[in-house]
Design a protein around this motif. Structure first.
Motif, mmCIF file in Angstrom:
data_model
loop_
_atom_site.group_PDB
_atom_site.id
_atom_site.type_symbol
_atom_site.label_atom_id
_atom_site.label_comp_id
_atom_site.label_asym_id
_atom_site.label_seq_id
_atom_site.Cartn_x
_atom_site.Cartn_y
_atom_site.Cartn_z
ATOM 1 N N GLU A 28 0.797 -1.219 0.000
ATOM 2 C CA GLU A 28 0.000 0.000 0.000
ATOM 3 C C GLU A 28 0.832 1.273 0.000
ATOM 4 O O GLU A 28 0.553 2.201 -0.757
ATOM 5 C CB GLU A 28 -0.921 0.021 1.223
ATOM 6 N N VAL A 29 1.832 1.341 0.852
ATOM 7 C CA VAL A 29 2.636 2.568 0.964
ATOM 8 C C VAL A 29 3.326 2.870 -0.361
ATOM 9 O O VAL A 29 3.285 3.987 -0.858
ATOM 10 C CB VAL A 29 3.665 2.459 2.109
ATOM 11 N N HIS A 30 3.955 1.863 -0.946
ATOM 12 C CA HIS A 30 4.649 2.057 -2.218
ATOM 13 C C HIS A 30 3.669 2.412 -3.343
ATOM 14 O O HIS A 30 3.990 3.235 -4.208
ATOM 15 C CB HIS A 30 5.461 0.813 -2.582
ATOM 16 N N GLU A 31 2.502 1.807 -3.337
ATOM 17 C CA GLU A 31 1.486 2.116 -4.354
ATOM 18 C C GLU A 31 1.036 3.571 -4.249
ATOM 19 O O GLU A 31 0.872 4.255 -5.258
ATOM 20 C CB GLU A 31 0.280 1.191 -4.203
ATOM 21 N N ASN A 43 9.474 12.423 -4.161
ATOM 22 C CA ASN A 43 10.840 12.548 -3.657
ATOM 23 C C ASN A 43 10.852 12.773 -2.148
ATOM 24 O O ASN A 43 11.686 12.209 -1.437
ATOM 25 C CB ASN A 43 11.578 13.680 -4.371
ATOM 26 N N ASP A 44 9.947 13.606 -1.657
ATOM 27 C CA ASP A 44 9.860 13.867 -0.224
ATOM 28 C C ASP A 44 9.521 12.581 0.527
ATOM 29 O O ASP A 44 10.124 12.277 1.557
ATOM 30 C CB ASP A 44 8.822 14.953 0.063
ATOM 31 N N MET A 45 8.579 11.818 0.016
ATOM 32 C CA MET A 45 8.206 10.553 0.660
ATOM 33 C C MET A 45 9.364 9.550 0.613
ATOM 34 O O MET A 45 9.621 8.860 1.593
ATOM 35 C CB MET A 45 6.958 9.954 0.004
ATOM 36 N N ASP A 46 10.067 9.490 -0.506
ATOM 37 C CA ASP A 46 11.221 8.584 -0.606
ATOM 38 C C ASP A 46 12.286 8.944 0.425
ATOM 39 O O ASP A 46 12.868 8.062 1.064
ATOM 40 C CB ASP A 46 11.817 8.606 -2.013
ATOM 41 N N ARG A 47 12.550 10.258 0.586
ATOM 42 C CA ARG A 47 13.519 10.693 1.603
ATOM 43 C C ARG A 47 13.061 10.300 2.996
ATOM 44 O O ARG A 47 13.846 9.816 3.813
ATOM 45 C CB ARG A 47 13.728 12.212 1.538
ATOM 46 N N ASP A 48 11.769 10.500 3.275
ATOM 47 C CA ASP A 48 11.229 10.158 4.584
ATOM 48 C C ASP A 48 11.291 8.650 4.820
ATOM 49 O O ASP A 48 11.604 8.205 5.922
ATOM 50 C CB ASP A 48 9.790 10.669 4.710
ATOM 51 N N MET A 49 11.005 7.879 3.793
ATOM 52 C CA MET A 49 11.027 6.424 3.919
ATOM 53 C C MET A 49 12.443 5.925 4.244
ATOM 54 O O MET A 49 12.608 5.029 5.056
ATOM 55 C CB MET A 49 10.543 5.763 2.624
ATOM 56 N N LEU A 117 -11.730 9.906 -13.454
ATOM 57 C CA LEU A 117 -11.374 10.000 -12.034
ATOM 58 C C LEU A 117 -10.881 8.690 -11.413
ATOM 59 O O LEU A 117 -9.938 8.716 -10.616
ATOM 60 C CB LEU A 117 -12.534 10.576 -11.229
ATOM 61 N N PRO A 118 -11.469 7.539 -11.766
ATOM 62 C CA PRO A 118 -10.967 6.296 -11.151
ATOM 63 C C PRO A 118 -9.481 6.043 -11.393
ATOM 64 O O PRO A 118 -8.805 5.433 -10.578
ATOM 65 C CB PRO A 118 -11.826 5.206 -11.796
ATOM 66 N N PHE A 119 -8.934 6.533 -12.500
ATOM 67 C CA PHE A 119 -7.524 6.331 -12.810
ATOM 68 C C PHE A 119 -6.615 7.282 -12.047
ATOM 69 O O PHE A 119 -5.411 7.073 -11.972
ATOM 70 C CB PHE A 119 -7.275 6.472 -14.313
ATOM 71 N N LEU A 120 -7.173 8.331 -11.489
ATOM 72 C CA LEU A 120 -6.377 9.340 -10.791
ATOM 73 C C LEU A 120 -6.449 9.234 -9.273
ATOM 74 O O LEU A 120 -5.693 9.891 -8.570
ATOM 75 C CB LEU A 120 -6.833 10.742 -11.225
ATOM 76 N N GLU A 121 -7.356 8.405 -8.763
ATOM 77 C CA GLU A 121 -7.507 8.288 -7.319
ATOM 78 C C GLU A 121 -6.393 7.436 -6.733
ATOM 79 O O GLU A 121 -5.886 6.522 -7.366
ATOM 80 C CB GLU A 121 -8.874 7.690 -6.980
ATOM 81 N N LEU A 122 -6.034 7.771 -5.500
ATOM 82 C CA LEU A 122 -5.005 7.015 -4.789
ATOM 83 C C LEU A 122 -5.598 5.757 -4.175
ATOM 84 O O LEU A 122 -6.774 5.744 -3.812
ATOM 85 C CB LEU A 122 -4.389 7.873 -3.685
ATOM 86 N N PRO A 123 -4.794 4.721 -4.007
ATOM 87 C CA PRO A 123 -5.284 3.510 -3.350
ATOM 88 C C PRO A 123 -5.618 3.816 -1.879
ATOM 89 O O PRO A 123 -5.036 4.695 -1.267
ATOM 90 C CB PRO A 123 -4.117 2.538 -3.425
#
Length: 129
Positions: A28-31, A43-49, A117-123
């Protein structure tokens, strides 16, 4: 899954001197990170991870009398990552709503709602214990 409260006991990593890395399996997090709209957010999330690896390398593992700080460091990191995910998901939704409004002026509403919209929503992500 990355969930708040998953690391409950302060002494769970006592004596784990070699605990210097946290690798999340794909999920989920990576998706969610991959689906974020802006590269800056990714990039910010990758740094935080990856920040937990630096933190753990200099955090005490403790001993028989001291629980060390690794469990607390991991808990703080998890909460930080989850807060950022919530923040970026809200930002993403805001941009999505703006785009949907603009698209609805150019296309019929049912096409936008059903086909775009379904293609742009986050999991979705379950962040509770």
């Amino acid at each position: 899954p990355l969930k708040d409260g998953i690391i409950a006991a302060d002494d769970i990593f006592r004596g784990c001197k070699k605990l210097e890395r946290v690798d999340l399996v794909e999920g989920e997090v990576h998706e969610i990170i991959a689906a974020l709209l802006l590269e800056e957010w990714k990039n910010d999330m990758d740094r935080d991870m990856s920040s937990i690896d630096q933190i753990l390398s200099y955090t005490s593992a403790g001993n028989r009398r001291d629980v060390g700080g690794k469990a607390q460091a991991v808990r703080i990191w998890i909460r930080s990552v989850l807060r950022k995910i919530i923040h970026y998901k809200a930002q993403h939704q805001s941009l999505l709503n703006e785009a949907a409004t603009a698209l609805q002026h150019a296309f019929p509403q049912d096409i936008v709602i059903k086909s775009v919209l379904p293609f742009l929503e986050l999991p979705n992500m379950n962040m509770q214990r």
